[in-house]
Write a protein that holds these residues in place. Structure first.
Motif, PDB file in Angstrom:
ATOM      1  N   GLY A 150       0.785  -1.229   0.000  1.00  0.00           N
ATOM      2  CA  GLY A 150       0.000   0.000   0.000  1.00  0.00           C
ATOM      3  C   GLY A 150       0.810   1.268   0.000  1.00  0.00           C
ATOM      4  N   TYR A 151       2.089   1.186  -0.440  1.00  0.00           N
ATOM      5  CA  TYR A 151       2.924   2.388  -0.390  1.00  0.00           C
ATOM      6  C   TYR A 151       2.982   3.076  -1.748  1.00  0.00           C
ATOM      7  CZ  TYR A 151       6.410   5.766   0.804  1.00  0.00           C
ATOM      8  OH  TYR A 151       7.036   6.962   1.033  1.00  0.00           O
ATOM      9  N   TYR A 152       2.675   4.369  -1.747  1.00  0.00           N
ATOM     10  CA  TYR A 152       2.644   5.220  -2.945  1.00  0.00           C
ATOM     11  C   TYR A 152       3.251   6.553  -2.543  1.00  0.00           C
ATOM     12  CZ  TYR A 152       0.207   8.254  -6.442  1.00  0.00           C
ATOM     13  OH  TYR A 152      -0.123   9.177  -7.402  1.00  0.00           O
ATOM     14  N   GLY A 153       4.532   6.788  -2.909  1.00  0.00           N
ATOM     15  CA  GLY A 153       5.212   7.958  -2.396  1.00  0.00           C
ATOM     16  C   GLY A 153       6.021   8.717  -3.423  1.00  0.00           C
ATOM     17  N   GLY A 154       6.349   9.962  -3.071  1.00  0.00           N
ATOM     18  CA  GLY A 154       7.135  10.835  -3.929  1.00  0.00           C
ATOM     19  C   GLY A 154       6.787  12.283  -3.645  1.00  0.00           C
ATOM     20  N   ALA A 155       6.955  13.138  -4.644  1.00  0.00           N
ATOM     21  CA  ALA A 155       6.608  14.549  -4.516  1.00  0.00           C
ATOM     22  C   ALA A 155       5.121  14.721  -4.820  1.00  0.00           C
ATOM     23  CB  ALA A 155       7.447  15.390  -5.468  1.00  0.00           C
ATOM     24  N   VAL A 156       4.365  15.200  -3.846  1.00  0.00           N
ATOM     25  CA  VAL A 156       2.908  15.277  -3.965  1.00  0.00           C
ATOM     26  C   VAL A 156       2.504  16.551  -4.697  1.00  0.00           C
ATOM     27  CG1 VAL A 156       0.735  15.286  -2.688  1.00  0.00           C
ATOM     28  CG2 VAL A 156       2.684  13.971  -1.813  1.00  0.00           C
ATOM     29  N   TRP A 157       1.535  16.412  -5.591  1.00  0.00           N
ATOM     30  CA  TRP A 157       0.990  17.538  -6.347  1.00  0.00           C
ATOM     31  C   TRP A 157      -0.525  17.396  -6.395  1.00  0.00           C
ATOM     32  CZ3 TRP A 157       3.363  21.815  -7.468  1.00  0.00           C
ATOM     33  CH2 TRP A 157       2.850  22.686  -8.445  1.00  0.00           C
ATOM     34  N   LYS A 158      -1.198  18.491  -6.732  1.00  0.00           N
ATOM     35  CA  LYS A 158      -2.646  18.445  -6.872  1.00  0.00           C
ATOM     36  C   LYS A 158      -3.061  19.185  -8.128  1.00  0.00           C
ATOM     37  CE  LYS A 158      -6.952  18.955  -4.274  1.00  0.00           C
ATOM     38  NZ  LYS A 158      -7.553  19.334  -2.960  1.00  0.00           N
ATOM     39  N   ALA A 159      -3.879  18.558  -8.939  1.00  0.00           N
ATOM     40  CA  ALA A 159      -4.395  19.176 -10.164  1.00  0.00           C
ATOM     41  C   ALA A 159      -5.742  18.555 -10.493  1.00  0.00           C
ATOM     42  CB  ALA A 159      -3.425  18.959 -11.326  1.00  0.00           C
ATOM     43  N   PHE A 164      -1.862  13.604  -6.291  1.00  0.00           N
ATOM     44  CA  PHE A 164      -1.104  12.496  -6.855  1.00  0.00           C
ATOM     45  C   PHE A 164       0.390  12.765  -6.727  1.00  0.00           C
ATOM     46  CE2 PHE A 164      -1.869  15.600 -10.138  1.00  0.00           C
ATOM     47  CZ  PHE A 164      -0.698  15.665 -10.878  1.00  0.00           C
ATOM     48  N   ILE A 165       1.212  11.756  -7.044  1.00  0.00           N
ATOM     49  CA  ILE A 165       2.666  11.876  -7.022  1.00  0.00           C
ATOM     50  C   ILE A 165       3.138  12.264  -8.421  1.00  0.00           C
ATOM     51  CG2 ILE A 165       4.844  10.669  -6.619  1.00  0.00           C
ATOM     52  CD1 ILE A 165       3.152  11.084  -4.095  1.00  0.00           C
ATOM     53  N   THR A 166       3.947  13.314  -8.501  1.00  0.00           N
ATOM     54  CA  THR A 166       4.421  13.768  -9.814  1.00  0.00           C
ATOM     55  C   THR A 166       5.371  12.752 -10.433  1.00  0.00           C
ATOM     56  OG1 THR A 166       6.260  15.003  -8.847  1.00  0.00           O
ATOM     57  CG2 THR A 166       4.191  16.176  -9.148  1.00  0.00           C
ATOM     58  N   GLY A 167       5.432  12.759 -11.767  1.00  0.00           N
ATOM     59  CA  GLY A 167       6.106  11.705 -12.509  1.00  0.00           C
ATOM     60  C   GLY A 167       7.604  11.648 -12.392  1.00  0.00           C
ATOM     61  N   SER A 168       8.249  12.656 -11.798  1.00  0.00           N
ATOM     62  CA  SER A 168       9.703  12.610 -11.708  1.00  0.00           C
ATOM     63  C   SER A 168      10.187  11.506 -10.781  1.00  0.00           C
ATOM     64  CB  SER A 168      10.250  13.960 -11.236  1.00  0.00           C
ATOM     65  OG  SER A 168       9.752  14.274  -9.952  1.00  0.00           O
ATOM     66  N   THR A 169       9.417  11.197  -9.753  1.00  0.00           N
ATOM     67  CA  THR A 169       9.833  10.173  -8.785  1.00  0.00           C
ATOM     68  C   THR A 169       8.601   9.542  -8.159  1.00  0.00           C
ATOM     69  OG1 THR A 169      10.072  11.944  -7.144  1.00  0.00           O
ATOM     70  CG2 THR A 169      12.080  11.163  -8.179  1.00  0.00           C
ATOM     71  N   ILE A 170       8.218   8.351  -8.604  1.00  0.00           N
ATOM     72  CA  ILE A 170       7.050   7.651  -8.074  1.00  0.00           C
ATOM     73  C   ILE A 170       7.523   6.323  -7.480  1.00  0.00           C
ATOM     74  CG2 ILE A 170       4.803   6.650  -8.578  1.00  0.00           C
ATOM     75  CD1 ILE A 170       4.686   8.451 -11.077  1.00  0.00           C
TER      76      ILE A 170
END
Length: 261
Positions: A150-159, A164-170
């Motif tokens: 259940g782990y989903y991490g990285g740089a968080v963004w909202k649009a 969601f986690i931005t595509g540079s680091t998922i």
């Protein structure tokens, strides 16, 4: 690895400059050298060919006439078809038969996930891109201390109302890679990080923030020191002024990480 959890790194790649030069001189020349404990693979599509030309022409035509519903349906259908095409691995390159377009990054990611689930043992995948430096020692240590599932991490963004986690680091645990790869509601008409965000929402996984350093300008690079990197293993090096910056930034970041060991 003595019972340690294992992570794979998958890097979005394109066999054309400046991305090819960044991969060769920046990533392969620094953090992603062969022989380490963390496998690094580069994810390729097909940069040319009839399928790519047809997809681009139809997409452009539907966009011109503003047939938004038809364009969405076509992109979804084309992405699903492309993600189902054959995938091979040559050395450290994952070779999909997905046509290289901006939105087809989505299908490339799904194709890679499906192939790696069938062929590799891993506990996590870090899906990143050509402009990112990853301290593999830090990544390996990090995944030892996060949930197995259940782990989903990285740089968080909202649009568009979606977090969601931005595509540079998922960073995904294996169970969520499996969920994304088989999600019947996957949206191939969206760019991949947003499609993945929607899929993770359906899976009940909330995005977890992972600290990342940004070195995007010549000023950022001039101010960079080892203290800037002590709390992260991820550095985004995408040059806002020019893409040669990516290589220079990675070389400097690598020097600082190496000097601190």
């Amino acid at each position: 690895m003595n019972g340690e959890k294992e992570v794979l790194v998958v890097v979005l790649a394109l066999d054309a400059d400046p991305w090819r030069a960044i991969e060769e001189k920046g990533q392969r020349g620094t953090w992603a050298r062969a022989g380490g404990d963390v496998p690094v693979l580069w994810l390729h599509g097909v940069n040319g060919g009839m399928a790519r030309a047809i997809i681009r022409v139809i997409s452009k035509g539907l966009g011109i006439v503003r047939a938004n519903g038809a364009l969405k349906a076509f992109r979804h259908k084309a992405g699903g078809w492309a993600a189902g095409r054959n995938v091979t691995v040559e050395g450290r390159a994952i070779r999909t038969h997905v046509p290289e377009t901006y939105l087809m990054t989505n299908a490339k990611t799904v194709a890679a996930f499906r192939h790696l689930l069938d062929t590799r043992d891993f506990d996590y995948i870090l899906r990143t891109n050509s402009s990112t430096y990853v301290d593999l020692h830090g990544l390996r240590d990090f995944v030892q201390n996060i949930p197995d599932r259940g782990y989903y991490g990285g740089a968080v963004w909202k649009a568009q109302g979606l977090e969601f986690i931005t595509g540079s680091t998922i960073l995904l645990s294996r169970d969520l890679v499996e969920y994304a790869a088989t999600d019947p509601e996957w949206e191939f008409d969206l760019i991949d990080d947003m499609a993945l965000g929607g899929s993770m929402l359906r899976a009940g996984a909330r995005p977890q923030s992972v600290e990342r350093a940004d070195v995007l300008t010549s000023g950022d690079l001039a101010r960079l020191d080892s203290g800037s990197l002590t709390s992260t293993f991820l550095v985004r090096c995408k040059g806002e002024e020019n893409r040669e910056h990516d290589i220079a930034a990675m070389l400097r970041v690598h020097e600082l990480y190496e000097s601190s060991k």
